[in-house]
Design a protein around this motif. Sequence first.
Motif, PDB file in Angstrom:
ATOM      1  N   ARG A   1       0.808  -1.207   0.000  1.00 43.81           N
ATOM      2  CA  ARG A   1       0.000   0.000   0.000  1.00 43.81           C
ATOM      3  C   ARG A   1       0.848   1.266   0.000  1.00 43.81           C
ATOM      4  NH1 ARG A   1      -5.082   0.190   1.294  1.00 43.81           N
ATOM      5  NH2 ARG A   1      -4.917  -1.908   2.125  1.00 43.81           N
ATOM      6  N   GLY A   2       1.917   1.285   0.770  1.00 39.60           N
ATOM      7  CA  GLY A   2       2.709   2.503   0.860  1.00 39.60           C
ATOM      8  C   GLY A   2       3.517   2.800  -0.373  1.00 39.60           C
ATOM      9  N   ASP A   3       3.632   1.823  -1.304  1.00 38.48           N
ATOM     10  CA  ASP A   3       4.457   2.024  -2.480  1.00 38.48           C
ATOM     11  C   ASP A   3       3.680   2.590  -3.662  1.00 38.48           C
ATOM     12  OD1 ASP A   3       6.641   1.130  -1.200  1.00 38.48           O
ATOM     13  OD2 ASP A   3       6.639  -0.878  -2.063  1.00 38.48           O
ATOM     14  N   VAL A   4       2.380   2.620  -3.596  1.00 42.65           N
ATOM     15  CA  VAL A   4       1.590   3.006  -4.754  1.00 42.65           C
ATOM     16  C   VAL A   4       0.778   4.244  -4.432  1.00 42.65           C
ATOM     17  CG1 VAL A   4      -0.124   2.247  -6.424  1.00 42.65           C
ATOM     18  CG2 VAL A   4       1.454   0.593  -5.424  1.00 42.65           C
ATOM     19  N   PRO A   5       0.925   5.331  -5.186  1.00 43.62           N
ATOM     20  CA  PRO A   5       0.176   6.547  -4.899  1.00 43.62           C
ATOM     21  C   PRO A   5      -1.303   6.362  -5.199  1.00 43.62           C
ATOM     22  CG  PRO A   5       1.347   6.757  -6.964  1.00 43.62           C
ATOM     23  CD  PRO A   5       1.803   5.467  -6.344  1.00 43.62           C
ATOM     24  N   GLY A   6      -2.165   7.024  -4.427  1.00 46.90           N
ATOM     25  CA  GLY A   6      -3.587   7.057  -4.731  1.00 46.90           C
ATOM     26  C   GLY A   6      -4.405   5.930  -4.164  1.00 46.90           C
ATOM     27  N   LEU A   7      -3.819   5.020  -3.375  1.00 39.23           N
ATOM     28  CA  LEU A   7      -4.618   3.931  -2.830  1.00 39.23           C
ATOM     29  C   LEU A   7      -5.465   4.425  -1.662  1.00 39.23           C
ATOM     30  CD1 LEU A   7      -2.332   0.791  -2.865  1.00 39.23           C
ATOM     31  CD2 LEU A   7      -4.254   1.324  -4.332  1.00 39.23           C
ATOM     32  N   ALA A   8      -6.564   3.695  -1.434  1.00 37.39           N
ATOM     33  CA  ALA A   8      -7.441   4.056  -0.323  1.00 37.39           C
ATOM     34  C   ALA A   8      -6.790   3.678   1.001  1.00 37.39           C
ATOM     35  CB  ALA A   8      -8.790   3.345  -0.477  1.00 37.39           C
ATOM     36  N   THR A   9      -7.467   4.006   2.068  1.00 40.78           N
ATOM     37  CA  THR A   9      -6.923   3.720   3.380  1.00 40.78           C
ATOM     38  C   THR A   9      -6.919   2.226   3.649  1.00 40.78           C
ATOM     39  OG1 THR A   9      -9.115   3.965   4.344  1.00 40.78           O
ATOM     40  CG2 THR A   9      -7.721   5.912   4.273  1.00 40.78           C
ATOM     41  N   GLU A  10      -6.218   1.819   4.668  1.00 45.46           N
ATOM     42  CA  GLU A  10      -6.141   0.409   5.015  1.00 45.46           C
ATOM     43  C   GLU A  10      -7.538  -0.121   5.341  1.00 45.46           C
ATOM     44  OE1 GLU A  10      -3.237  -2.558   7.448  1.00 45.46           O
ATOM     45  OE2 GLU A  10      -2.877  -0.413   7.354  1.00 45.46           O
ATOM     46  N   GLY A  11      -7.773  -1.369   4.956  1.00 44.61           N
ATOM     47  CA  GLY A  11      -9.087  -1.946   5.134  1.00 44.61           C
ATOM     48  C   GLY A  11     -10.010  -1.660   3.966  1.00 44.61           C
ATOM     49  N   ASP A  12      -9.452  -1.367   2.765  1.00 39.34           N
ATOM     50  CA  ASP A  12     -10.284  -1.067   1.611  1.00 39.34           C
ATOM     51  C   ASP A  12     -10.853  -2.312   0.959  1.00 39.34           C
ATOM     52  OD1 ASP A  12      -8.062  -2.132   0.399  1.00 39.34           O
ATOM     53  OD2 ASP A  12      -7.553  -0.370  -0.785  1.00 39.34           O
ATOM     54  N   GLY A  13     -10.549  -3.491   1.495  1.00 40.10           N
ATOM     55  CA  GLY A  13     -11.133  -4.714   0.976  1.00 40.10           C
ATOM     56  C   GLY A  13     -10.273  -5.463  -0.004  1.00 40.10           C
ATOM     57  N   ARG A  14      -9.065  -4.966  -0.280  1.00 38.88           N
ATOM     58  CA  ARG A  14      -8.206  -5.685  -1.221  1.00 38.88           C
ATOM     59  C   ARG A  14      -7.838  -7.054  -0.677  1.00 38.88           C
ATOM     60  NH1 ARG A  14      -3.118  -2.772  -3.187  1.00 38.88           N
ATOM     61  NH2 ARG A  14      -2.735  -2.703  -0.958  1.00 38.88           N
ATOM     62  N   TRP A  15      -7.644  -7.997  -1.588  1.00 40.17           N
ATOM     63  CA  TRP A  15      -7.240  -9.342  -1.210  1.00 40.17           C
ATOM     64  C   TRP A  15      -5.717  -9.453  -1.225  1.00 40.17           C
ATOM     65  CZ3 TRP A  15     -11.131 -12.287  -4.867  1.00 40.17           C
ATOM     66  CH2 TRP A  15     -12.428 -12.150  -4.331  1.00 40.17           C
ATOM     67  N   ALA A  16      -5.206 -10.380  -0.424  1.00 42.61           N
ATOM     68  CA  ALA A  16      -3.751 -10.559  -0.311  1.00 42.61           C
ATOM     69  C   ALA A  16      -3.309 -11.642  -1.288  1.00 42.61           C
ATOM     70  CB  ALA A  16      -3.380 -10.943   1.119  1.00 42.61           C
ATOM     71  N   TYR A  17      -3.001 -11.223  -2.505  1.00 44.81           N
ATOM     72  CA  TYR A  17      -2.500 -12.164  -3.497  1.00 44.81           C
ATOM     73  C   TYR A  17      -1.014 -12.443  -3.255  1.00 44.81           C
ATOM     74  CZ  TYR A  17      -6.679 -11.975  -6.410  1.00 44.81           C
ATOM     75  OH  TYR A  17      -7.960 -12.095  -6.882  1.00 44.81           O
ATOM     76  N   PRO A  18      -0.563 -13.637  -3.613  1.00 41.56           N
ATOM     77  CA  PRO A  18       0.867 -13.913  -3.484  1.00 41.56           C
ATOM     78  C   PRO A  18       1.656 -13.160  -4.548  1.00 41.56           C
ATOM     79  CG  PRO A  18      -0.240 -15.731  -4.582  1.00 41.56           C
ATOM     80  CD  PRO A  18      -1.325 -14.792  -4.125  1.00 41.56           C
ATOM     81  N   GLU A  19       2.963 -13.124  -4.380  1.00 37.89           N
ATOM     82  CA  GLU A  19       3.812 -12.498  -5.387  1.00 37.89           C
ATOM     83  C   GLU A  19       3.656 -13.266  -6.686  1.00 37.89           C
ATOM     84  OE1 GLU A  19       8.563 -11.728  -6.129  1.00 37.89           O
ATOM     85  OE2 GLU A  19       7.734 -11.483  -4.115  1.00 37.89           O
ATOM     86  N   LEU A  20       3.535 -12.537  -7.775  1.00 40.74           N
ATOM     87  CA  LEU A  20       3.282 -13.150  -9.075  1.00 40.74           C
ATOM     88  C   LEU A  20       4.522 -13.052  -9.955  1.00 40.74           C
ATOM     89  CD1 LEU A  20      -0.199 -11.532  -9.768  1.00 40.74           C
ATOM     90  CD2 LEU A  20       0.288 -13.661  -8.554  1.00 40.74           C
ATOM     91  N   SER A  21       4.745 -14.087 -10.741  1.00 39.57           N
ATOM     92  CA  SER A  21       5.861 -14.100 -11.683  1.00 39.57           C
ATOM     93  C   SER A  21       5.364 -14.558 -13.043  1.00 39.57           C
ATOM     94  CB  SER A  21       6.969 -15.043 -11.212  1.00 39.57           C
ATOM     95  OG  SER A  21       7.536 -14.614  -9.995  1.00 39.57           O
ATOM     96  N   LEU A  22       5.858 -13.927 -14.094  1.00 41.12           N
ATOM     97  CA  LEU A  22       5.523 -14.367 -15.437  1.00 41.12           C
ATOM     98  C   LEU A  22       6.192 -15.706 -15.704  1.00 41.12           C
ATOM     99  CD1 LEU A  22       5.940 -10.995 -17.334  1.00 41.12           C
ATOM    100  CD2 LEU A  22       3.818 -12.068 -16.600  1.00 41.12           C
ATOM    101  N   PRO A  23       5.492 -16.654 -16.312  1.00 49.70           N
ATOM    102  CA  PRO A  23       6.073 -17.978 -16.543  1.00 49.70           C
ATOM    103  C   PRO A  23       7.184 -17.946 -17.565  1.00 49.70           C
ATOM    104  CG  PRO A  23       3.965 -17.783 -17.653  1.00 49.70           C
ATOM    105  CD  PRO A  23       4.107 -16.550 -16.806  1.00 49.70           C
TER     106      PRO A  23
END
Length: 290
Positions: free
Chosen positions: A73-95
Amino acid sequence: MNDQMSGRQTVAPASVPPAEAAAPTTSPAVPEVPAAPRPPRRALRAVARWTAAVLVFGGLGTGTALAITSAERGDVPGLATEGDGRWAYPELSLPALPAGSPRPFTKANAARIHHADLRELLLPAPAGATPDKALNGGWVKRERFLAEYRAEDRDELAQLLTDIPPRHIAARGWTMPDGTRARIYLLRFDSAGAVTDVQRQLGIGVTMRWPLAGAEEVAFDATWKSARAVEGFSSYALTEKAPQGDAHTRLAYSMAGDTLALIVHERPGRAESARIPFQQTVILQNQLLG
């Protein structure tokens, strides 16, 4: 919607050359001007993080990055406050790709073909999810995909997929603790032109010719911005019109070269916060396809 939920691509910070020292004076009575100090490492890291965020959210990432993450959250400008309902996805890598195969939206791949295993392009389930045993990230039959649509429309849609047959269909589904059911289908065709034909037959981007079962009346989601699609392909988000039944359905179609994606979220009740994890899911799946 000002808040953005997508993952960010890992971008290596550019090297910063040392500041040039002033030329030494010819008079020993005048001391040399000391070299300008290097910027603190903490500042460099901050600049790198913000640069990565600008690249990702500016739409400049076209599939050449080696990794994608669910953004902090702290790395991306413009996000809502904590508890905005986002899901915790794992780190993603292109195959990994077969040797010599380009990524789909590069200059070397004018046909926009995905050379990676389609199953590896499916978004993984987030933390806390209960996997759908029938949609476990593997191949599924055409009938399973057709089951998402109204019974009275399935014969026509089946004929469309007979006339323009997908080479493969991969799918993954899960249920979250709040009761949200999520499904993602990836259909790979012989060409990007075939996907365009299917898009036209389905009415995607204009009106939905064949709605999903249980969500017969839908409208385009006005909060979804086209800039959130990955550069090179189209993405349309829709939401079920009121009055909804026991669940509120949101869906999105993405046309990514030779691949068509269908993303569905069904959330019990009418919580507005359900829009946030839905759009987050669409953005991350789009990035994997890009």
